[in-house]
Motif scaffolding. Structure first.
Motif, PDB file in Angstrom:
ATOM      1  N   HIS A 485       0.820  -1.038   0.012  1.00  0.00           N
ATOM      2  CA  HIS A 485       0.319   0.098  -0.032  1.00  0.00           C
ATOM      3  C   HIS A 485       1.022   1.138  -0.019  1.00  0.00           C
ATOM      4  O   HIS A 485       2.020   1.230   0.490  1.00  0.00           O
ATOM      5  N   SER A 486       0.356   2.441  -0.503  1.00  0.00           N
ATOM      6  CA  SER A 486       0.982   3.805  -0.244  1.00  0.00           C
ATOM      7  C   SER A 486       0.432   4.287   1.091  1.00  0.00           C
ATOM      8  O   SER A 486      -0.690   3.904   1.186  1.00  0.00           O
ATOM      9  N   TRP A 487       1.380   5.367   1.527  1.00  0.00           N
ATOM     10  CA  TRP A 487       0.702   5.713   2.881  1.00  0.00           C
ATOM     11  C   TRP A 487       1.485   7.048   3.069  1.00  0.00           C
ATOM     12  O   TRP A 487       2.435   7.459   2.491  1.00  0.00           O
ATOM     13  N   ARG A 488       0.865   7.819   3.834  1.00  0.00           N
ATOM     14  CA  ARG A 488       1.222   9.257   4.254  1.00  0.00           C
ATOM     15  C   ARG A 488       1.973   9.350   5.498  1.00  0.00           C
ATOM     16  O   ARG A 488       1.517   8.755   6.522  1.00  0.00           O
ATOM     17  N   ASN A 489       3.278   9.641   5.489  1.00  0.00           N
ATOM     18  CA  ASN A 489       3.925  10.016   7.006  1.00  0.00           C
ATOM     19  C   ASN A 489       3.442  11.327   7.456  1.00  0.00           C
ATOM     20  O   ASN A 489       3.810  12.469   7.167  1.00  0.00           O
ATOM     21  N   ASP A 490       2.562  11.012   8.494  1.00  0.00           N
ATOM     22  CA  ASP A 490       1.645  12.073   9.137  1.00  0.00           C
ATOM     23  C   ASP A 490       2.760  13.196   9.943  1.00  0.00           C
ATOM     24  O   ASP A 490       2.620  14.175  10.104  1.00  0.00           O
ATOM     25  N   TRP A 491       3.857  12.570  10.392  1.00  0.00           N
ATOM     26  CA  TRP A 491       4.814  13.207  11.228  1.00  0.00           C
ATOM     27  C   TRP A 491       5.455  14.281  10.218  1.00  0.00           C
ATOM     28  O   TRP A 491       5.610  15.300  10.609  1.00  0.00           O
ATOM     29  N   ILE A 492       5.953  13.862   9.172  1.00  0.00           N
ATOM     30  CA  ILE A 492       6.253  14.870   7.952  1.00  0.00           C
ATOM     31  C   ILE A 492       5.327  15.966   7.824  1.00  0.00           C
ATOM     32  O   ILE A 492       5.919  17.193   7.823  1.00  0.00           O
ATOM     33  N   VAL A 493       4.206  15.792   7.599  1.00  0.00           N
ATOM     34  CA  VAL A 493       3.170  16.665   7.226  1.00  0.00           C
ATOM     35  C   VAL A 493       2.731  17.646   8.330  1.00  0.00           C
ATOM     36  O   VAL A 493       2.932  18.702   8.025  1.00  0.00           O
ATOM     37  N   GLU A 494       2.926  17.026   9.399  1.00  0.00           N
ATOM     38  CA  GLU A 494       2.535  17.992  10.744  1.00  0.00           C
ATOM     39  C   GLU A 494       3.537  18.851  11.071  1.00  0.00           C
ATOM     40  O   GLU A 494       3.330  19.861  11.473  1.00  0.00           O
ATOM     41  N   HIS A 495       4.827  18.108  10.960  1.00  0.00           N
ATOM     42  CA  HIS A 495       5.820  19.196  11.355  1.00  0.00           C
ATOM     43  C   HIS A 495       6.864  19.804  10.252  1.00  0.00           C
ATOM     44  O   HIS A 495       7.470  20.746  10.591  1.00  0.00           O
ATOM     45  N   ARG A 496       6.701  19.356   9.200  1.00  0.00           N
ATOM     46  CA  ARG A 496       7.554  19.857   7.935  1.00  0.00           C
ATOM     47  C   ARG A 496       6.962  20.594   6.943  1.00  0.00           C
ATOM     48  O   ARG A 496       7.221  20.986   6.166  1.00  0.00           O
ATOM     49  N   ILE A 497       5.485  20.113   6.640  1.00  0.00           N
ATOM     50  CA  ILE A 497       4.876  20.632   5.653  1.00  0.00           C
ATOM     51  C   ILE A 497       3.648  21.427   5.919  1.00  0.00           C
ATOM     52  O   ILE A 497       3.516  22.682   5.432  1.00  0.00           O
ATOM     53  N   SER A 498       2.778  21.120   6.741  1.00  0.00           N
ATOM     54  CA  SER A 498       1.542  22.040   7.014  1.00  0.00           C
ATOM     55  C   SER A 498       1.807  23.407   7.643  1.00  0.00           C
ATOM     56  O   SER A 498       1.370  24.212   7.242  1.00  0.00           O
ATOM     57  N   PRO A 499       2.656  23.578   8.386  1.00  0.00           N
ATOM     58  CA  PRO A 499       2.948  24.673   9.045  1.00  0.00           C
ATOM     59  C   PRO A 499       3.755  25.781   8.034  1.00  0.00           C
ATOM     60  O   PRO A 499       3.765  27.080   8.179  1.00  0.00           O
ATOM     61  N   TYR A 500       4.083  25.248   6.897  1.00  0.00           N
ATOM     62  CA  TYR A 500       4.701  26.312   6.118  1.00  0.00           C
ATOM     63  C   TYR A 500       4.229  26.166   4.614  1.00  0.00           C
ATOM     64  O   TYR A 500       4.501  27.099   3.674  1.00  0.00           O
ATOM     65  N   ALA A 501       3.136  25.369   4.252  1.00  0.00           N
ATOM     66  CA  ALA A 501       2.540  25.354   2.780  1.00  0.00           C
ATOM     67  C   ALA A 501       1.181  24.866   3.203  1.00  0.00           C
ATOM     68  O   ALA A 501       0.770  24.358   4.001  1.00  0.00           O
ATOM     69  N   GLN A 502       0.320  25.335   2.065  1.00  0.00           N
ATOM     70  CA  GLN A 502      -1.147  24.861   1.826  1.00  0.00           C
ATOM     71  C   GLN A 502      -1.130  24.431   0.359  1.00  0.00           C
ATOM     72  O   GLN A 502      -0.507  25.096  -0.386  1.00  0.00           O
ATOM     73  N   LEU A 503      -2.034  23.486   0.515  1.00  0.00           N
ATOM     74  CA  LEU A 503      -2.216  22.798  -1.057  1.00  0.00           C
ATOM     75  C   LEU A 503      -3.796  22.969  -1.423  1.00  0.00           C
ATOM     76  O   LEU A 503      -4.596  22.638  -0.413  1.00  0.00           O
ATOM     77  N   SER A 504      -3.982  23.366  -2.570  1.00  0.00           N
ATOM     78  CA  SER A 504      -5.439  23.760  -2.876  1.00  0.00           C
ATOM     79  C   SER A 504      -5.543  23.610  -4.484  1.00  0.00           C
ATOM     80  O   SER A 504      -4.466  23.420  -5.298  1.00  0.00           O
TER      81      SER A 504
END
Length: 528
Positions: A485-504
């Motif tokens: 399966h494919s999966w999302r590394n939520d730690w990376i999203v929470e700590h390295r991506i979401s605080p600095y970027a938004q996707l739409s």
């Protein structure tokens, strides 16, 4: 007449010319030796039991003795030493062989080599009792500055014809020219033939992926790289251990052996062979060191310094489980994309026993990779000038000083793959760009590696999405286990991506962050 001839060099290949030249030099024949003001050796320097009037002893200072399986040093020291000893017997030479570990470039190379010889032999070679045999002008000058007489070997103007240098003969071998055997000394031919070194040298020298020093890039900091793998080893092992089939277990790209160390502690695997394959010399040497220090309880732990793209490492149908962690994206990136990845998958399939398994954990591109999206980043654009001339610390400091939006410009300038995007010129969102979804994730999963910035810029994380992987494995002949399966590394999203970027979407509807990793459990069918 000098008592010693110091012959420094890597000595991967010995030639027939060297045999004749050293025989004459040991007897004191004038073979174009440069003039020297050094006085003759005093009788008091005679060693017990040694005839000061007999032939000189050849002291082989084998440099880069701790290097092997690299373009610059393809042959291991023990094989080089074996050829030298056989050469000495066949040429009736008295020889002493001394390993000299590799050193950083230094104008004190001659002194370092002399100290290495002294530490092994207990004798300090001096200009009064030693001639230095060396055909490399830059190295010869270092010894000459210390007062040594220089014998020019292949560069000797008295030679009837200009002989080929040993490295040039080795390159002829790697190039497939059978004429190299006419120049090589019988001692080298014997060792090469018995240990199948001709094939190994050809693979290493012609390897399109691995650099001169046995790594993937010259800019990688292997200390921080190994530390990162150590920190994540337990998570990786927990992810895959239930799929491991006992027997012969191979970790390809094993790093410093951390995952094999965890496998070593599994009671169910105590009768299994644990085999690590690592292409990077720095990490392979750490594996060997750990084994020597008793890091593994299982006696059947083995390590190979090999690049699996260079050819088969294991016989067909001989491996029960193959593990690969964060490896396949490197094969894609440093090789020839899908062609290299397909060749690797085929090699894994070929060495897997029927019913055996390949477990692959790596980064992965999002589904619908080419979809155009809006990526909103903190900060504003900034021009990205050249940074190749900066050292690693300066590059890291520069990258860390940039806003997220400016870091995108920096990434696009340094990344080895195209990252097209365009500013949306939105006053309310000055850091917004239009970009492909895969390129957006490429940047966001790379941006936090300032310590290895230029090294990571070689590596494409999102080259394949999950559907691509399943199609490739099925085409090779594997059966894809439902556990894949494919999966999302939520730690990376929470700590390295979401605080600095938004996707739409391009019309402003917020999008969830896509998957970033993949777990693939691929089995070779029993009836193959």
């Amino acid at each position: 007449m000098r008592r010693f001839v110091l012959f420094p060099g890597r000595h991967h290949l010995l030639t027939r010319f060297q045999g004749a030249y050293l025989r004459g030099l040991a007897k004191g024949e004038n073979l174009g030796v440069s003039t020297s003001s050094a006085p003759p050796p005093p009788a008091a320097r005679q060693s017990p039991g040694e005839d000061p009037t007999g032939p000189a002893t050849i002291v082989w200072a084998v440099t880069s003795a701790n290097h092997q399986n690299t373009k610059r040093n393809p042959v291991a020291y023990d094989r080089r030493e074996a050829a030298i000893e056989r050469f000495s017997v066949q040429e009736d030479l008295r020889s002493l062989v001394v390993p000299v570990f590799d050193t950083a470039p230094t104008d004190r190379f001659a002194e370092v080599t002399l100290k290495s010889v002294e530490s092994v032999l207990g004798h300090h070679l001096t200009p009064q009792d030693t001639v230095v045999a060396c055909s490399t002008p830059e190295v010869a000058a270092l010894y000459e500055a210390l007062g040594f007489t220089i014998a020019l070997v292949e560069a000797d103007p008295a030679a009837a014809a200009t002989p080929e240098r040993p490295w040039d003969v080795l390159l002829r071998l790697a190039g497939g020219d059978p004429g190299w055997r006419e120049q090589a000394h019988p001692a080298t031919l014997d060792v090469y033939d018995r240990y199948r070194l001709e094939e190994q040298i050809s693979l290493v020298v012609n390897d399109p992926v691995v650099g001169d020093e046995g790594g993937l890039t010259a800019t990688r900091d292997y200390r921080t790289y190994a530390e990162a793998f150590e920190a994540s080893a337990a998570r990786k092992w927990d992810l895959v251990k239930r799929h491991v089939r006992p027997g012969r277990i191979v970790d390809v790209g094993c790093g410093a052996g951390a995952v094999l160390g965890l496998a070593d502690r599994e009671p169910a695997l105590r009768e299994s062979d644990l085999i690590g394959v690592e292409v990077a010399r720095h990490l392979y040497e750490e594996c060997v060191h750990r084994k020597a220090q008793g890091w593994f309880a299982n006696p059947n732990v083995y390590f190979y310094c090999r690049n699996v793209l260079g050819g088969a490492v294991f016989p067909p149908r001989s491996i029960d489980t193959t593990l690969t962690f964060a490896l396949t994206h490197e094969i894609w990136s440093y090789g020839h994309r899908m062609d290299s990845l397909r060749a690797f998958a085929q090699a894994i399939y070929d060495h897997t026993v029927p019913g055996g398994v390949w477990i692959n954990s790596d980064v992965c591109g999002p589904d619908n990779r080419e979809r155009r999206v809006r990526l909103s980043l903190q900060g504003a654009p900034a021009p990205a000038g050249p940074i190749d001339s900066l050292d690693r610390a300066a590059i890291a400091a520069h990258v860390e000083s940039l806003s997220t939006r400016a870091r995108l410009d920096r990434f696009a300038a340094d990344f080895h793959f195209p990252v097209p995007y365009k500013d949306l010129d939105d006053p309310a969102d000055p850091g917004a760009v239009e970009i492909a979804l895969s390129d957006a994730m490429e940047f966001l999963t790379h941006k936090d590696y300032p310590d290895n910035w230029l090294s990571e810029a070689h590596e494409q994380f999102c080259g394949l999405e999950f559907a691509d992987w399943k199609a490739l494995l099925a085409d090779i002949g594997f059966e894809v286990d439902p556990a894949s399966h494919s999966w999302r590394n939520d730690w990376i999203v929470e700590h390295r991506i979401s605080p600095y970027a938004q996707l739409s979407t391009l019309d402003g509807r917020e999008l969830a962050w896509p998957d970033t990793h993949v777990l693939l459990v691929a089995r070779r069918p029993l009836n193959t």
